[in-house]
Write a protein that holds these residues in place. Structure first.
Motif, short mmCIF file in Angstrom:
data_model
loop_
_atom_site.label_atom_id
_atom_site.label_comp_id
_atom_site.label_asym_id
_atom_site.label_seq_id
_atom_site.Cartn_x
_atom_site.Cartn_y
_atom_site.Cartn_z
N ALA A 189 31.72 36.75 39.85
CA ALA A 189 33.13 37.14 39.70
C ALA A 189 33.46 38.30 40.63
CB ALA A 189 33.42 37.52 38.26
N GLU A 190 32.54 39.24 40.77
CA GLU A 190 32.79 40.39 41.65
C GLU A 190 32.77 39.96 43.12
OE1 GLU A 190 33.67 43.39 40.84
OE2 GLU A 190 33.12 43.63 38.73
N VAL A 191 32.02 38.93 43.46
CA VAL A 191 32.04 38.40 44.82
C VAL A 191 33.42 37.80 45.11
CG1 VAL A 191 31.02 36.70 46.40
CG2 VAL A 191 29.55 37.97 44.81
N ILE A 192 33.92 37.00 44.18
CA ILE A 192 35.27 36.43 44.33
C ILE A 192 36.28 37.54 44.53
CG2 ILE A 192 37.11 35.17 43.14
CD1 ILE A 192 34.93 33.54 41.74
N LYS A 193 36.11 38.64 43.81
CA LYS A 193 37.04 39.76 43.88
C LYS A 193 37.24 40.25 45.31
CE LYS A 193 35.66 43.93 43.13
NZ LYS A 193 35.05 45.11 42.47
N TYR A 194 36.17 40.34 46.09
CA TYR A 194 36.30 40.86 47.45
C TYR A 194 37.15 39.94 48.33
CZ TYR A 194 32.82 44.31 46.15
OH TYR A 194 32.17 45.34 45.52
N GLY A 195 37.01 38.64 48.14
CA GLY A 195 37.86 37.73 48.89
C GLY A 195 39.30 37.82 48.45
N LEU A 196 39.50 37.89 47.14
CA LEU A 196 40.85 37.89 46.59
C LEU A 196 41.61 39.17 46.92
CD1 LEU A 196 42.70 36.06 44.94
CD2 LEU A 196 41.74 37.06 42.86
N LEU A 197 40.92 40.30 46.95
CA LEU A 197 41.63 41.56 47.15
C LEU A 197 41.95 41.85 48.61
CD1 LEU A 197 39.85 44.26 48.28
CD2 LEU A 197 38.67 43.89 46.12
N GLY A 198 41.13 41.31 49.57
CA GLY A 198 41.41 41.72 50.93
C GLY A 198 40.82 40.88 52.05
N ASP A 199 40.30 39.70 51.75
CA ASP A 199 39.64 38.91 52.79
C ASP A 199 39.88 37.42 52.52
OD1 ASP A 199 37.97 37.73 54.67
OD2 ASP A 199 36.32 39.15 54.36
N ALA A 200 41.01 36.93 53.01
CA ALA A 200 41.39 35.54 52.76
C ALA A 200 40.37 34.57 53.36
CB ALA A 200 42.78 35.26 53.32
N ALA A 201 39.78 34.94 54.52
CA ALA A 201 38.80 34.07 55.15
C ALA A 201 37.54 33.95 54.29
CB ALA A 201 38.45 34.60 56.55
N PHE A 202 37.12 35.05 53.70
CA PHE A 202 35.95 35.02 52.82
C PHE A 202 36.26 34.21 51.56
CE2 PHE A 202 33.13 37.44 49.69
CZ PHE A 202 31.99 36.72 50.02
#
Length: 374
Positions: A189-202
């Protein structure tokens, strides 16, 4: 081996990621072990009973090659270890060992062990060093980096603590092979968080490869860990003590999530990562309610969460309380200021922002609606 620098003025440190690192831990940690070697002392390790049982022999074997032994402080698993009583026992143990301000204590475990050890080291002799060796995915990508340390109290979670950066973080993705599937998903869930908060490509990469990450496929898992840590390192370097609002982005999903954790008694009924997962989905839905995020993007976020085996709504929790009851939990949030609580919301995938104009009665009405529909 991947080495990521957390660049802080005068206190920069490295996060080292390498499969099998734990088997050669003494070589990686030599600068932090030398004071114990030169003074013929045992090396202080903090772990919970599960981590101690699994990794004690690997640590002992690695240290023995350097002529060293470990001394262990072992706690029970779970949030109950982050208490005044355990903190007192740990600091007394460190002082009885004669730990000095130039020594380093080693935290081997998940976020609970890291938080507890870091806070003890922040206050023992007004600050001694510590090294993080995170053994859960959640700790590897989130709590081991950034210097937030704390214990829980009756008033709420992580309300007593200090900013105290580790001297180093050593990550071995192979230790996750021992992690229960539920804990693995919670960390994801915390991995998803990084994409959702600021990295659309991730985020898009996770849509294509997330199942491999959760399944512990080595290449995908290592990439996800490294990308997540780089994202956090950039944010922490820009706003170490959460004073400018930049670091607050890391709290995406946490305000809703902490309220759900409180309502479920901070128990195994809802793991922290599971609460964050639901919290991120709620942040998306509430952003749609405010007309700032498209329904399609909110659905994408909820879909990735659900397809990962994580809860994406409150229905699975069996919660029967009102939205106002959840808002009451939020009023104890440490970010509460002058009767208002900033919320991390979304304008789209990879576009989180801090909203300071949220009305708590509107949050209560929104949560009532979500509880009825879930």
């Amino acid at each position: 081996m991947d080495v990521i620098s957390v660049a802080l003025a005068g206190r920069s440190y490295d996060v080292t990621i390498e499969r099998g690192l734990l088997n050669s831990f003494d070589a990686h940690a030599r600068p932090f072990l030398e004071p114990y070697s030169s003074s013929n002392r045992k090396v202080p390790f903090v772990a919970d009973t599960n981590t101690h049982k699994i990794f004690e022999q690997a640590i002992a074997k690695s240290l023995s090659s350097a002529g060293l032994e470990a001394d262990w402080f072992v706690v029970e698993p779970g949030e109950g270890a982050k208490s005044w009583a355990i903190l007192e026992k740990l600091t007394d143990w460190l002082l009885n060992l004669g730990v000095t301000r130039s020594d380093h204590v080693f935290a081997l475990g998940g976020g609970v062990v890291g938080d507890l050890t870091g806070f003890a080291c922040a206050i023992a002799k007004r600050g001694c060093g510590f090294v993080q060796i995170p053994t859960t995915l959640l700790a590897q990508v989130d709590s081991s980096v950034g210097g937030k340390t704390a214990i829980n109290t009756k008033a709420g979670k992580n309300l007593i603590g200090a900013f105290h950066q580790p001297a180093a973080v050593f990550i071995d993705p192979m230790v996750l092979d021992t992690l229960p599937d539920r804990e693995m998903r919670a960390g994801y869930a915390e991995v998803i968080k990084y994409g959702l908060l600021g990295d659309a490509a991730f985020f898009a990469w996770l849509e294509a490869n997330g199942t491999d990450v959760v399944a512990r496929e080595p290449t995908a898992l290592t990439h996800a860990i490294g990308t997540s840590i780089r994202a956090k390192a950039r944010i922490v370097a820009e706003d170490e003590r959460e004073t400018t609002g930049v670091r607050a982005l890391l709290n995406l999903g946490h305000t809703f999530g902490h309220a759900l954790e409180a309502e479920t008694g901070f128990s195994d009924r809802l793991l922290h990562g599971e609460a964050v997962a639901i919290g991120m989905a709620l942040a998306g839905h509430y952003s749609v309610r405010r007309g700032q995020m498209s329904g399609a993007d909110a659905a994408r976020a909820a879909k990735l969460i659900a397809e990962s085996g994580l809860p994406a709504d409150m229905g699975s929790l069996g919660i029967t309380c009102s939205g106002e009851k959840l808002v009451d939990h939020m009023r104890h949030d440490k970010k509460m200021e002058s009767g208002t609580l900033p919320f991390l919301l979304l304008k789209g995938i990879g576009q989180a922002y801090l909203a300071r104009d949220v009305k708590m009665d509107d949050i209560a009405a929104f949560l009532d609606q979500e509880l009825r529909s879930s």
